[in-house]
Design a protein around this motif. Sequence first.
Motif, PDB file in Angstrom:
ATOM      1  N   ARG A  87      17.149   1.048  47.124  1.00 38.72           N
ATOM      2  CA  ARG A  87      18.698   1.214  47.249  1.00 38.72           C
ATOM      3  C   ARG A  87      19.848  -0.548  47.057  1.00 38.72           C
ATOM      4  N   TYR A  88      20.660  -0.535  46.470  1.00 40.81           N
ATOM      5  CA  TYR A  88      21.153  -1.943  46.893  1.00 40.81           C
ATOM      6  C   TYR A  88      22.494  -2.129  46.965  1.00 40.81           C
ATOM      7  N   ALA A  89      23.599  -2.873  46.623  1.00 40.33           N
ATOM      8  CA  ALA A  89      24.974  -2.772  46.937  1.00 40.33           C
ATOM      9  C   ALA A  89      25.500  -1.829  45.348  1.00 40.33           C
ATOM     10  N   PHE A  90      24.453  -1.517  44.252  1.00 38.68           N
ATOM     11  CA  PHE A  90      24.797  -1.308  42.800  1.00 38.68           C
ATOM     12  C   PHE A  90      25.251   0.262  43.579  1.00 38.68           C
ATOM     13  N   SER A  91      24.256   1.344  44.642  1.00 35.58           N
ATOM     14  CA  SER A  91      24.993   2.099  44.613  1.00 35.58           C
ATOM     15  C   SER A  91      26.074   1.956  45.747  1.00 35.58           C
ATOM     16  N   GLY A  92      26.587   1.130  46.484  1.00 34.33           N
ATOM     17  CA  GLY A  92      27.633   1.427  46.980  1.00 34.33           C
ATOM     18  C   GLY A  92      29.663   1.695  46.199  1.00 34.33           C
ATOM     19  N   ILE A  93      28.686   0.941  44.796  1.00 34.29           N
ATOM     20  CA  ILE A  93      29.893   0.553  44.255  1.00 34.29           C
ATOM     21  C   ILE A  93      29.473   2.508  43.354  1.00 34.29           C
ATOM     22  N   ALA A  94      28.413   2.428  43.161  1.00 37.32           N
ATOM     23  CA  ALA A  94      28.721   3.757  41.965  1.00 37.32           C
ATOM     24  C   ALA A  94      29.132   4.815  42.793  1.00 37.32           C
ATOM     25  N   PHE A  95      29.011   4.565  44.187  1.00 38.46           N
ATOM     26  CA  PHE A  95      28.993   6.080  45.230  1.00 38.46           C
ATOM     27  C   PHE A  95      30.642   6.793  44.516  1.00 38.46           C
ATOM     28  N   SER A  96      30.915   5.315  46.116  1.00 37.94           N
ATOM     29  CA  SER A  96      32.618   4.741  46.223  1.00 37.94           C
ATOM     30  C   SER A  96      33.601   4.629  44.895  1.00 37.94           C
ATOM     31  N   ALA A  97      32.695   4.296  44.102  1.00 40.31           N
ATOM     32  CA  ALA A  97      33.973   4.340  43.147  1.00 40.31           C
ATOM     33  C   ALA A  97      33.866   5.374  42.120  1.00 40.31           C
ATOM     34  N   SER A  98      33.434   6.610  42.460  1.00 45.27           N
ATOM     35  CA  SER A  98      33.185   7.681  41.448  1.00 45.27           C
ATOM     36  C   SER A  98      33.737   9.550  42.649  1.00 45.27           C
ATOM     37  N   LYS A  99      34.184   8.486  43.658  1.00 47.15           N
ATOM     38  CA  LYS A  99      35.106   9.581  44.275  1.00 47.15           C
ATOM     39  C   LYS A  99      36.284   9.870  43.788  1.00 47.15           C
ATOM     40  N   LEU A 100      36.655  10.906  43.906  1.00 49.17           N
ATOM     41  CA  LEU A 100      38.099  11.723  43.167  1.00 49.17           C
ATOM     42  C   LEU A 100      38.635  13.129  44.490  1.00 49.17           C
ATOM     43  N   LYS A 101      40.664  12.517  45.074  1.00 44.65           N
ATOM     44  CA  LYS A 101      40.744  13.615  45.588  1.00 44.65           C
ATOM     45  C   LYS A 101      41.452  14.945  44.880  1.00 44.65           C
ATOM     46  N   PRO A 102      41.177  15.612  45.899  1.00 47.56           N
ATOM     47  CA  PRO A 102      41.759  17.013  45.206  1.00 47.56           C
ATOM     48  C   PRO A 102      43.565  16.750  44.347  1.00 47.56           C
ATOM     49  N   ASP A 103      44.239  16.464  45.628  1.00 46.59           N
ATOM     50  CA  ASP A 103      45.592  16.332  44.756  1.00 46.59           C
ATOM     51  C   ASP A 103      46.090  15.332  43.925  1.00 46.59           C
ATOM     52  N   SER A 104      44.799  14.429  43.838  1.00 49.12           N
ATOM     53  CA  SER A 104      45.187  12.920  42.850  1.00 49.12           C
ATOM     54  C   SER A 104      44.681  12.602  41.942  1.00 49.12           C
ATOM     55  N   PRO A 105      45.329  12.244  40.633  1.00 46.61           N
ATOM     56  CA  PRO A 105      44.333  12.007  39.477  1.00 46.61           C
ATOM     57  C   PRO A 105      44.026  11.044  40.181  1.00 46.61           C
ATOM     58  N   GLU A 106      43.861  10.482  40.229  1.00 47.36           N
ATOM     59  CA  GLU A 106      43.728   8.590  41.075  1.00 47.36           C
ATOM     60  C   GLU A 106      42.129   8.440  41.272  1.00 47.36           C
ATOM     61  N   PRO A 107      41.081   7.650  41.124  1.00 44.50           N
ATOM     62  CA  PRO A 107      40.665   7.513  42.394  1.00 44.50           C
ATOM     63  C   PRO A 107      40.843   7.018  43.441  1.00 44.50           C
ATOM     64  N   PRO A 108      40.486   7.666  44.962  1.00 37.78           N
ATOM     65  CA  PRO A 108      40.957   6.415  46.029  1.00 37.78           C
ATOM     66  C   PRO A 108      41.081   5.022  45.578  1.00 37.78           C
ATOM     67  N   LEU A 109      39.434   5.091  45.227  1.00 38.61           N
ATOM     68  CA  LEU A 109      39.099   3.358  45.574  1.00 38.61           C
ATOM     69  C   LEU A 109      38.725   3.216  44.233  1.00 38.61           C
ATOM     70  N   ALA A 110      39.438   1.969  43.609  1.00 36.13           N
ATOM     71  CA  ALA A 110      38.972   0.904  42.348  1.00 36.13           C
ATOM     72  C   ALA A 110      37.869   0.551  42.290  1.00 36.13           C
ATOM     73  N   TYR A 111      37.283   0.755  41.149  1.00 35.38           N
ATOM     74  CA  TYR A 111      36.162  -0.249  41.458  1.00 35.38           C
ATOM     75  C   TYR A 111      35.623  -1.563  41.256  1.00 35.38           C
ATOM     76  N   GLU A 112      36.966  -2.289  41.185  1.00 33.79           N
ATOM     77  CA  GLU A 112      36.737  -3.513  41.357  1.00 33.79           C
ATOM     78  C   GLU A 112      37.109  -3.892  42.616  1.00 33.79           C
TER      79      GLU A 112
END
Length: 234
Positions: free
Chosen positions: A96-121
């Motif tokens: 595992r490396y930085a790619f896991s870092g982006i994939a797991f964080s950018a895929s997060k969702l919040k139940p109260d918002s349609p926008e992901p809390p962390l943008a890919y960039e």
Amino acid sequence: MAHRGPFVVIEGLDRSGKSTQAEALIKRLQDEKIPSKLIKFPDRSTPIGKLIDSYLRSESELDDHVVHLLFSANRWEVASSIVKDLQAGTLVLCDRYAFSGIAFSASKLKPDSPEPPLAYEWCRAPDVSLPAPDLTLFLDILPEKAKERGGFGEERYEKEEVQERVRVIFDRIGEEVESAGAGRWLVLDGGLDQEEVEKSIWAEVKPLTKGTTAPIQKLWDKTREAAMLSALYI
Ligand code: Z5A
Ligand code: MG
């Protein structure tokens, strides 16, 4: 020109067999007397790694931004030692490396918002300029098959719907790595028998074991330069 060691990363979906394959490969390299070293992220043994471990086990809560930056800091802790080892001619294998870092964080969702809390960039930014792998072997597996393997579901992100979103982001990362020309991204079938996966990995890694004269590249540096240039022309 002096040869340096190659930097090889094993990435993949959960329970795709990354750690199993990393252990088998390092054993083979050592049996063949090829100077090599295995590292793994998250490295749960450092003070930063201990905070990550407690979060993953749901023993503590952290803001999404904070935990993302901790994962990245956990890589920067060893970035200079990766470069040193490569320059000394050691093959560095990374589970595992930085790619896991982006994939797991950018895929997060919040139940109260349609926008992901962390943008890919935003997720990619803290890892820009880390040493770039020469080869990333991405172990692909269907989430329903991964679920049948040992240990699935014990930690925070090990849910089928999370894994589906993670898979989509990994595809995007793979395309970007390939098009940036900084290292190869190769998808292998992690759903095969262990020995078959070992064989397909060895076929890719063996040619690299002679070392390389290519300079060590930096992750996404070209993207950063392009972004800076386009900003200049706005
Ligand atoms: N994470 C993040 O959010 N941000 C970051 O920057 C980084 C990580 C680096 C923990 O990672 C979590 O951290 C992870 C991503 C996130 N979250 N999730 N979900 P970790 O690396 O510590 O996770 P892990 O606990 O090692 O699980 P893993 O890496 O997903 O598993 P694996 O290494 O791919 O699989 P394995 O341990 O080698 O094998 C799993 C089981 O399957 C085991 O029982 C094996 O015997 C079996 N196995 C392996 N290969 C086969 C084959 N071919 N056939 C059948 N069975 C097999
Ligand atoms: Mg693992």
